[in-house]
Design a protein around this motif. Structure first.
Motif, PDB file in Angstrom:
ATOM      1  N   TYR A  98       0.828  -1.214   0.000  1.00 36.84           N
ATOM      2  CA  TYR A  98       0.000   0.000   0.000  1.00 36.84           C
ATOM      3  C   TYR A  98       0.862   1.263   0.000  1.00 36.84           C
ATOM      4  CZ  TYR A  98      -3.293  -3.520   1.645  1.00 36.84           C
ATOM      5  OH  TYR A  98      -4.049  -4.648   1.758  1.00 36.84           O
ATOM      6  N   LEU A  99       2.032   1.174   0.641  1.00 38.55           N
ATOM      7  CA  LEU A  99       2.863   2.373   0.795  1.00 38.55           C
ATOM      8  C   LEU A  99       3.481   2.825  -0.525  1.00 38.55           C
ATOM      9  CD1 LEU A  99       4.624   1.530   4.166  1.00 38.55           C
ATOM     10  CD2 LEU A  99       3.185   3.506   3.756  1.00 38.55           C
ATOM     11  N   GLU A 100       3.859   1.864  -1.381  1.00 42.19           N
ATOM     12  CA  GLU A 100       4.538   2.251  -2.629  1.00 42.19           C
ATOM     13  C   GLU A 100       3.687   3.196  -3.488  1.00 42.19           C
ATOM     14  OE1 GLU A 100       7.391  -0.608  -4.780  1.00 42.19           O
ATOM     15  OE2 GLU A 100       6.161  -1.898  -3.527  1.00 42.19           O
ATOM     16  N   PRO A 101       2.429   2.809  -3.824  1.00 43.15           N
ATOM     17  CA  PRO A 101       1.632   3.763  -4.625  1.00 43.15           C
ATOM     18  C   PRO A 101       1.298   5.031  -3.833  1.00 43.15           C
ATOM     19  CG  PRO A 101       0.328   1.808  -4.106  1.00 43.15           C
ATOM     20  CD  PRO A 101       1.714   1.543  -3.628  1.00 43.15           C
ATOM     21  N   LEU A 102       1.148   4.887  -2.521  1.00 38.52           N
ATOM     22  CA  LEU A 102       0.749   6.017  -1.682  1.00 38.52           C
ATOM     23  C   LEU A 102       1.814   7.110  -1.658  1.00 38.52           C
ATOM     24  CD1 LEU A 102      -1.697   6.658  -0.043  1.00 38.52           C
ATOM     25  CD2 LEU A 102      -0.686   5.578   1.946  1.00 38.52           C
ATOM     26  N   LEU A 103       3.083   6.695  -1.686  1.00 39.92           N
ATOM     27  CA  LEU A 103       4.186   7.669  -1.680  1.00 39.92           C
ATOM     28  C   LEU A 103       4.101   8.584  -2.897  1.00 39.92           C
ATOM     29  CD1 LEU A 103       7.197   5.449  -0.593  1.00 39.92           C
ATOM     30  CD2 LEU A 103       6.404   7.472   0.586  1.00 39.92           C
ATOM     31  N   VAL A 104       3.797   7.978  -4.059  1.00 41.77           N
ATOM     32  CA  VAL A 104       3.743   8.776  -5.285  1.00 41.77           C
ATOM     33  C   VAL A 104       2.468   9.615  -5.318  1.00 41.77           C
ATOM     34  CG1 VAL A 104       3.872   8.672  -7.803  1.00 41.77           C
ATOM     35  CG2 VAL A 104       5.039   6.959  -6.436  1.00 41.77           C
ATOM     36  N   LEU A 105       1.347   9.012  -4.896  1.00 41.47           N
ATOM     37  CA  LEU A 105       0.071   9.746  -4.880  1.00 41.47           C
ATOM     38  C   LEU A 105       0.150  10.976  -3.997  1.00 41.47           C
ATOM     39  CD1 LEU A 105      -3.087   7.495  -4.500  1.00 41.47           C
ATOM     40  CD2 LEU A 105      -2.420   8.921  -6.409  1.00 41.47           C
ATOM     41  N   GLY A 106       0.744  10.794  -2.793  1.00 42.88           N
ATOM     42  CA  GLY A 106       0.803  11.877  -1.814  1.00 42.88           C
ATOM     43  C   GLY A 106       1.510  13.109  -2.348  1.00 42.88           C
ATOM     44  N   LEU A 107       2.521  12.889  -3.222  1.00 41.56           N
ATOM     45  CA  LEU A 107       3.288  14.025  -3.752  1.00 41.56           C
ATOM     46  C   LEU A 107       2.410  14.983  -4.556  1.00 41.56           C
ATOM     47  CD1 LEU A 107       6.435  12.129  -5.057  1.00 41.56           C
ATOM     48  CD2 LEU A 107       6.273  13.481  -2.973  1.00 41.56           C
ATOM     49  N   PHE A 108       1.389  14.415  -5.230  1.00 46.43           N
ATOM     50  CA  PHE A 108       0.579  15.230  -6.127  1.00 46.43           C
ATOM     51  C   PHE A 108      -0.783  15.571  -5.527  1.00 46.43           C
ATOM     52  CE2 PHE A 108       3.743  13.218  -8.789  1.00 46.43           C
ATOM     53  CZ  PHE A 108       4.189  14.295  -9.543  1.00 46.43           C
ATOM     54  N   GLY A 109      -0.840  15.633  -4.205  1.00 45.05           N
ATOM     55  CA  GLY A 109      -2.103  15.955  -3.538  1.00 45.05           C
ATOM     56  C   GLY A 109      -2.306  17.454  -3.398  1.00 45.05           C
TER      57      GLY A 109
END
Length: 377
Positions: A98-109
């Motif tokens: 779960y953390l891998e996609p979340l790291l990238v998603l969080g950057l573009f929030g």
């Protein structure tokens, strides 16, 4: 409002990446025939949990799954980020999933992300939380992500099957990612390791550390392996132990290897007992992971094979400038990632094998993804 056009995909492969890239590129997708011919058809528990996680961090996203779970309709929303979010992960995969996609998603929030995940922290399949904290976050920093506000705190361990672990992830926002010229590997200057044991004797950790150090001490002087013995509520609900090793090079590359061993309890079904008798001694786990790390270093490249997918995604999301990276042997996951990037972002990589080192140099022009939802201070 015009009619929404959906990109049609088939099958269950690279489900995480498809969701991630669809969200970042705002592409609505329909995935058909998800494990349609399997004994248990449709989306698995951790995939449903991942969809819920995407719903948690974004606003206005639409998820429709049919009764059997073999067809998914996903229309991405705006990535919001936000504070004090909580998500309970399905226990079939560890938090690395779960953390891998979340790291990238969080950057573009829209706002910085701060989320607490509960579930299994370490398993043999996915990246362990130690590896993410000590290797993956450093890779993000290469692409111009500020180290302020980028953190992963491990508050409780949780091993399969029951989990019970807890981590707190914070990710800052970026306007866009900086393109990288990252081909220098350098020489390994130090190795750091982290072992943990939860609800078992700390002797398991000593054995693993002793065995791993026995291999590394012949090769370089700067080796340090930290231990983390948990008991009580911070140890989660299942017994187990694990190790994560990270080699840092003179050029600032981080190469990692990790695993975790779950000690099944005896009072349950007989199957776990069999596993228990056959389980390797902790020394062997230490030796195995130390050897894995040495293999990864030997392959070359600026990241290890488990981080290739993330590296390519970050390169493809950069501003419209040339990124150039060196990797060792391309992993199947890396190849799959390159295909997905071409499909969703229209980014193609050019390859140049370097026969003298047995590595591959990849170059691409970033898709120039800009975070339009970020609040400008």
């Amino acid at each position: 409002m015009g009619k929404t056009t959906y990109k049609r995909l088939k099958g269950s492969q690279s489900f995480r990446q498809r969701l991630l890239l669809a969200t970042l590129s705002s592409t609505p997708i329909i995935i058909d025939e998800i494990r349609a011919d399997d004994m248990i058809p449709g989306l698995l528990r951790h995939e449903m949990s991942l969809l819920r996680l995407f719903e948690t961090v974004s606003d206005d996203c639409v998820v429709e799954v049919n009764e059997t779970g073999t067809r998914l309709k996903y229309k991405p929303g705006i990535i919001m980020g936000g504070k004090n979010l909580v998500h309970s992960c399905a226990l079939t995969r560890s938090m690395g999933y779960y953390l891998e996609p979340l790291l990238v998603l969080g950057l573009f929030g829209k706002k910085p992300l701060s989320i607490r995940l509960k579930g299994v922290t370490d398993d043999p399949k996915d990246l362990s939380v130690d590896t993410i904290r000590n290797a993956t976050l450093h890779i993000l920093k290469r692409f111009g992500v500020p180290s302020e506000g980028l953190d992963l705190k491990i508050e409780a361990r949780g091993v399969a099957p029951e989990g019970g672990g807890e981590v707190l992830l914070t990710v800052p926002n970026v306007q866009s990612l900086t393109a990288v010229q990252w081909v220098e590997e350098g020489m390994v200057k130090k190795i750091r390791g982290w072992t943990f044991s939860a609800r078992v004797s700390s002797n398991f950790e000593h054995s693993m550390r002793f065995a791993a150090r026995g291999i590394f001490n012949n090769l370089l002087p700067d080796v340090h392996i930290f231990n983390d013995h948990k008991s009580g509520p911070a140890a989660g609900k299942s017994p187990g132990y694990g190790i994560s090793l990270v080699a840092e090079t003179t050029a600032g590359c981080y190469i990692s290897a990790d695993t975790a061993v779950s000690c099944g309890r005896t009072e349950e079904t007989g199957e776990i007992d069999v596993e228990r008798r056959e389980r390797k001694p902790a020394e062997d786990t230490g030796v195995e992971i130390a050897s894995c790390l040495l293999q990864e270093i030997e392959k070359g490249g600026v990241v290890d094979s488990t981080h290739q997918g993330l590296l390519f995604i970050l390169c493809a999301l950069c501003q419209q400038d040339v990124s150039k990276v060196r990797v060792g042997t391309l992993s199947p996951h890396g190849v799959e990632t390159l295909r997905n990037l071409k499909e969703f972002l229209g980014v193609t990589f050019s390859f140049r094998p370097d026969p003298s080192t047995g590595t591959v140099i990849l170059t691409c022009v970033g898709s120039g993804l800009i975070n339009l939802s970020r609040k400008l201070s």
